[in-house]
Design an enzyme around this catalytic site. Sequence first.
Site: not given
Length: 705
Positions: A514, A516, A655, A660
Amino acid sequence: MAGFRPGGRWLLGALVAAYVVLAVVALSLLLWSSIPTAQGEVLTDVVASQAAALLIGGALVVVGLVAMVARLVGRYTTTARRLTAETQLLLEANPDHRLDRSGPPELAELATAVGDLAERRRVAEREVAAQIAAARASLEEERNRLAALMAELAAAVLVCNVEGRILLYNAAARSLLDDDALVGLGRSIFGIVDRDLLAHAVDRIRDGSSTYSHVATTLRGEQLLQVQVAAVRGPDQAVTGFVLLLEDLTERMNLSSRRDDLLRELTEGTRSSLGSIQAAIETVVDYPDMDAEERHQFVGIVREESQRLGRQVEQWVAESAAYLGADWLRAEMNVVDLLEVVAQALEREGTVAATVRPVTDAPWVRVDSHALTRAAVHLAARLREECGAEALTLAVTRAGSHAQLEVTWAGRPPDSDRFQVWLDQPLTGGAGRCVREVVARHGGEVWCGGGAGVAPHLRLLLPVTEAGPAPAVRSPIDVTPRPEFYDFDFFDRHEESLAWHDRGLGELTYTVFDTETTGLEPTRGDEIISVGAVRVVNGRLLRHESFERLVDPQRRVPASSTAVHGITSAMLEGQPTIETVLPMFARYAADTVLVGHNVGFDMQFLRLKETRTGVRFAQPVLDTLLLDAAIHPDHEDHSLEAIAGRLGVDVLGRHTALGDALVTGEVFLRLMTLLEQRGVRTLGEAVAASRATLHARIDRSRYDS
């Protein structure tokens, strides 16, 4: 999937409506045939005058009938499909799932009965699980003991199968290699050891010339490793894998190289001085009649070159002191323990009797106990032969930054000149050339004394270590579960030359990841600020092999984004840029299938960085959003939280990139079980199921392998 497709309910409604219309028409014709002619003509005129109203009314009746039947059928079929999917979920992925009991009363009763049956199953499974846990307690304890021993072992150990896939490693190996992309279950050993070098070692083992073999290799062109290879054999003595012990020789080789350079400098520097001295002496000897001034000049040359030679030797001794013990195997040791070892050696070899005087708060020293023991045995033999010492008393005191070891005896002290001879006599046992060398390599001093009212003694001064380890306390081995540094199932796994899409889901290794970002629009300048990933190997989520990096986006992080993931611009200052992090992540994810939730978003960011970083992710990609949509088409919510809730996965660290990724990994493992239960067993079939969903909005070209 069992049940009607969404369009089937309307087709069924239309068929029911057609049947009703045909029945009404047939009944009307039957009644028409029985009406007298005069009345029939009147009825015909009435129907003709109201034809439009009758047609509109009939159409409305038919449409309403179709809609009513479709709704009624749809309610039953949708509820039945949902109940089937939830029952399969309960059986395969989440035993604690509670069925939704809404819908028609008949199906609600069925859901209640299934729920009661599931509760009985849960109770039975708990009882069976308790019995299995009790039966496996001993085996689990042994497994954890092995894991504990491997984790705490100081030597760097790797175990691989015959194809070179790592099935075991310990913390020391991971620390030595210090690269997430090199060490991991299922990774290739050939990222560490060159294939040809390992093949050479293996050939020596297989031909019976040796039970193990040594090879040396370089890592990243700067780290020199010595690798000892030993074979792992099965019950039939066939080689099933290899054990590799790794040792970093870099520092030792650097020390040896520097020592050689110093020796070469000494040799070259003294050659010219010795030549000048020799020439001056020969001239003085050959010409005894030269005048006093010339003789004085030649004597001056000898004096000057001798002084220069002396300075060079002193400089060499000072610089080489740090390298003298470079190849010695020294370890930290309590001085009392060292004296006990010496005393035991003296008595074992029958040299003299030895007694160790008790002491509290003994200092620690870093020594080669074998070399010092051989030196002590040598000196004890000389004391017995020449000084009449039959029994020795060993004691230790603290002298500033040194530990002073003292040996006393009843008898006479040795002559000082004779003692110096003892120090230069060769030792036996391969501990070193002489006592003087052993002491010098430890950075210590040794001398003797006695007489005039002072008991004869021999003293050895050794530097104290800065902080010795705490005394060992015997305690049970920790048998709590350890990080998963091993997977012996790889012993039975062999490489297969199958294409990506033809491989079974359980055979593949996955990287669940994942990102960000600074925002949601990569084409308008938003950047990656964090990458988190975890590997799935043999159906297990390897949390200890995770990947987590912050990335400097070289732009400000908006407050709206920080409110979601908590990453601020200040946290990213000084972090590596995407040009550094993305190649690291590519090495970590090499030879694996990428997995993410709504992964098209993340892949778009990665693709836009291909030109800038030179990294291209060409492996297949799976999306847990699409997989869940394929398994549960009747659920509208396919968010990560909703899927995790259905599958019984705890959502922690939401998050954050790694948080995640961990949740997505747990979700993916449970979705894999549901996919296989529905006959989706290969990667290609999983991709096809994803493509068939209404949610498949991701560029399908990324699935091409």
